[in-house]
Write a protein that holds these residues in place. Structure first.
Motif, PDB file in Angstrom:
ATOM      1  N   LEU A  39       0.798  -1.479   0.002  1.00 34.50           N
ATOM      2  CA  LEU A  39       0.076  -0.085  -0.093  1.00 34.50           C
ATOM      3  C   LEU A  39       0.697   1.113  -0.030  1.00 34.50           C
ATOM      4  O   LEU A  39       1.723   1.093   1.099  1.00 34.50           O
ATOM      5  CB  LEU A  39      -1.340  -0.070   0.935  1.00 34.50           C
ATOM      6  N   GLN A  40       0.649   2.273  -0.500  1.00 40.07           N
ATOM      7  CA  GLN A  40       0.857   2.982  -0.731  1.00 40.07           C
ATOM      8  C   GLN A  40       0.196   4.797  -0.172  1.00 40.07           C
ATOM      9  O   GLN A  40      -1.030   4.852  -0.372  1.00 40.07           O
ATOM     10  CB  GLN A  40       1.610   3.685  -1.483  1.00 40.07           C
ATOM     11  N   VAL A  41       0.315   5.317   0.572  1.00 46.04           N
ATOM     12  CA  VAL A  41      -0.506   7.107   1.214  1.00 46.04           C
ATOM     13  C   VAL A  41       0.441   8.400   0.105  1.00 46.04           C
ATOM     14  O   VAL A  41       2.020   8.501   0.280  1.00 46.04           O
ATOM     15  CB  VAL A  41       0.010   7.266   2.709  1.00 46.04           C
ATOM     16  N   VAL A  42      -0.350   8.771  -0.318  1.00 48.58           N
ATOM     17  CA  VAL A  42       0.434  10.107  -1.274  1.00 48.58           C
ATOM     18  C   VAL A  42      -0.543  11.071  -1.571  1.00 48.58           C
ATOM     19  O   VAL A  42      -1.794  11.174  -1.763  1.00 48.58           O
ATOM     20  CB  VAL A  42       0.973   9.080  -3.036  1.00 48.58           C
ATOM     21  N   ASN A  52      -3.593   0.562  -3.248  1.00 40.57           N
ATOM     22  CA  ASN A  52      -2.839  -1.035  -3.652  1.00 40.57           C
ATOM     23  C   ASN A  52      -2.156  -0.742  -4.844  1.00 40.57           C
ATOM     24  O   ASN A  52      -2.589  -0.736  -5.809  1.00 40.57           O
ATOM     25  CB  ASN A  52      -3.923  -1.189  -3.598  1.00 40.57           C
ATOM     26  N   VAL A  53      -1.101  -0.684  -4.217  1.00 41.49           N
ATOM     27  CA  VAL A  53       0.062  -0.803  -5.343  1.00 41.49           C
ATOM     28  C   VAL A  53       0.950  -2.385  -5.641  1.00 41.49           C
ATOM     29  O   VAL A  53       2.146  -2.874  -6.165  1.00 41.49           O
ATOM     30  CB  VAL A  53       1.513  -0.297  -5.278  1.00 41.49           C
ATOM     31  N   GLY A  54      -0.315  -3.851  -5.059  1.00 44.84           N
ATOM     32  CA  GLY A  54      -0.287  -5.034  -4.885  1.00 44.84           C
ATOM     33  C   GLY A  54      -0.146  -5.587  -5.870  1.00 44.84           C
ATOM     34  O   GLY A  54      -0.924  -4.511  -6.814  1.00 44.84           O
ATOM     35  N   THR A  58      -5.610  -8.287  -0.979  1.00 44.11           N
ATOM     36  CA  THR A  58      -6.538  -6.710  -1.171  1.00 44.11           C
ATOM     37  C   THR A  58      -6.865  -6.444   0.434  1.00 44.11           C
ATOM     38  O   THR A  58      -6.619  -6.303   1.047  1.00 44.11           O
ATOM     39  CB  THR A  58      -8.193  -6.943  -1.167  1.00 44.11           C
ATOM     40  N   ALA A  59      -7.446  -5.263   0.618  1.00 42.85           N
ATOM     41  CA  ALA A  59      -7.361  -4.139   1.533  1.00 42.85           C
ATOM     42  C   ALA A  59      -8.783  -3.973   2.212  1.00 42.85           C
ATOM     43  O   ALA A  59      -9.453  -3.180   1.421  1.00 42.85           O
ATOM     44  CB  ALA A  59      -6.045  -3.140   1.664  1.00 42.85           C
ATOM     45  N   THR A  60      -9.356  -3.979   3.506  1.00 43.93           N
ATOM     46  CA  THR A  60     -10.533  -3.441   3.552  1.00 43.93           C
ATOM     47  C   THR A  60     -10.638  -1.781   4.999  1.00 43.93           C
ATOM     48  O   THR A  60      -9.271  -2.065   5.829  1.00 43.93           O
ATOM     49  CB  THR A  60     -11.340  -4.405   4.840  1.00 43.93           C
ATOM     50  N   VAL A  61     -10.547  -0.667   3.876  1.00 46.78           N
ATOM     51  CA  VAL A  61     -10.642   0.522   4.922  1.00 46.78           C
ATOM     52  C   VAL A  61     -11.772   0.980   5.231  1.00 46.78           C
ATOM     53  O   VAL A  61     -12.989   1.001   5.095  1.00 46.78           O
ATOM     54  CB  VAL A  61      -9.733   1.185   3.904  1.00 46.78           C
ATOM     55  N   PRO A  74      -6.082  -4.480  -5.908  1.00 45.13           N
ATOM     56  CA  PRO A  74      -4.996  -4.383  -6.510  1.00 45.13           C
ATOM     57  C   PRO A  74      -5.217  -3.499  -7.564  1.00 45.13           C
ATOM     58  O   PRO A  74      -5.709  -3.565  -8.221  1.00 45.13           O
ATOM     59  CB  PRO A  74      -4.527  -5.989  -7.206  1.00 45.13           C
ATOM     60  N   GLY A  75      -4.642  -2.293  -7.509  1.00 46.96           N
ATOM     61  CA  GLY A  75      -4.275  -1.021  -8.697  1.00 46.96           C
ATOM     62  C   GLY A  75      -5.481   0.277  -7.975  1.00 46.96           C
ATOM     63  O   GLY A  75      -6.014   0.671  -8.589  1.00 46.96           O
ATOM     64  N   ALA A  76      -6.482   0.144  -7.280  1.00 48.40           N
ATOM     65  CA  ALA A  76      -7.666   0.895  -7.297  1.00 48.40           C
ATOM     66  C   ALA A  76      -7.021   1.316  -5.640  1.00 48.40           C
ATOM     67  O   ALA A  76      -6.100   1.335  -4.785  1.00 48.40           O
ATOM     68  CB  ALA A  76      -8.547   0.214  -6.345  1.00 48.40           C
ATOM     69  N   ARG A  77      -7.826   3.319  -5.521  1.00 53.63           N
ATOM     70  CA  ARG A  77      -7.112   3.905  -4.885  1.00 53.63           C
ATOM     71  C   ARG A  77      -8.301   4.022  -4.241  1.00 53.63           C
ATOM     72  O   ARG A  77      -9.450   4.967  -4.765  1.00 53.63           O
ATOM     73  CB  ARG A  77      -6.560   5.028  -5.288  1.00 53.63           C
ATOM     74  N   ILE A  78      -7.866   4.804  -2.976  1.00 54.13           N
ATOM     75  CA  ILE A  78      -9.720   5.460  -2.526  1.00 54.13           C
ATOM     76  C   ILE A  78      -8.902   7.101  -1.925  1.00 54.13           C
ATOM     77  O   ILE A  78      -8.211   7.523  -0.894  1.00 54.13           O
ATOM     78  CB  ILE A  78     -10.690   4.688  -1.242  1.00 54.13           C
TER      79      ILE A  78
END
Length: 251
Positions: A39-42, A52-54, A58-61, A74-78
């Motif tokens: 994961l990246q925070v930017v 999600n740069v994997g 997946t991740a749950t937020v 993977p590939g998504a961002r919020i």
């Protein structure tokens, strides 16, 4: 913007991504199932984003009140537009979580949790989904290892056999009720719980645990349900199942 993991704080700087994974700015764990960079925070366009740069995980937020939840493929961002979030993800047999704190959020969460319990039946309703007492117990048993931790240490999701033994059920009963819970949530629009090719039981359980915790369907207060179960069993002469020296249930 700050990431809190296992009692440590990691501050993000504008213009520089904060990387979270097996290596990077926030080193989660030396877990071979975890991506080196997951994961990246930017900061971009005046907002902080979680990406999600994997390639497989997946991740749950979710926010702390259980009013917002997203499943990050993977590939998504919020956008991180609220004050505080918790992120859950599972790599192999281990589930992790960390918090994200935004100093100047773009929005403020309002409202209350849409969770209610009928005192007469014991059923729990979340939105349009109603769970029986047994279905609630199943979810608490799966989440127990994470709810009893201190800080944000990694947690283990039990196998179906272990969770069934924890509840004093047969594995066939546990799996049937797990299917029912997952189907109810899938019918209500929750992703990642529906059976089918490639949907292993371990993956569904991990997704169910992340969903239950992030929506506050299961909280620390619900551990009393398992404690009451222990009390009833202990009263019948069986040692607490968490005692390392205790015999298996039923002996």
């Amino acid at each position: 913007m700050t990431v809190e993991f296992c009692g440590e704080e990691f501050a993000a700087a504008k213009g520089t991504p904060l990387t979270i994974g097996r290596t990077g700015d926030v080193e989660i764990d030396d877990n071979p199932f975890l991506h080196r960079s997951f994961l990246q925070v930017v900061e971009d366009g005046g907002l902080w984003w979680l990406t999600n740069v994997g390639t497989t995980l997946t991740a749950t937020v979710a926010d702390k009140k259980g009013l917002f939840q997203a499943w990050l493929n993977p590939g998504a961002r919020i956008p991180l537009a609220l004050e505080r979030f918790t992120v859950w993800f599972t790599a192999g047999p281990t589930t992790y979580d960390f918090d994200i704190i935004v100093d100047t959020p773009a929005f403020t969460a309002t409202g209350t949790e849409d969770v209610a319990e009928d005192d007469t039946t014991g059923e729990t309703t979340v939105g349009r989904v109603t769970f029986t007492p047994d279905q609630k117990l199943l979810m608490v048993a799966l989440c127990e290892g994470l709810l009893r931790r201190s800080y944000s240490a990694p947690g283990q999701i039990p196998s179906s056999a272990d969770a069934a033994a924890r509840l004093g059920w047969k594995v066939t009963k546990f799996n049937r009720k797990l299917d029912n819970v997952c189907q109810k949530l899938a019918d209500a629009g929750t992703r990642g719980l529906h059976g089918g090719p490639g949907k292993l039981a371990s993956n569904r359980k991990a997704r169910l645990v992340e969903h239950a915790l992030s929506t506050r369907l299961v909280t620390e207060a619900d551990l009393a349900l398992l404690d009451a179960l222990d009390h009833d069993t202990t009263g019948a002469g069986t040692t607490h199942p968490h005692d390392a020296t205790a015999p298996p249930r039923g002996t």
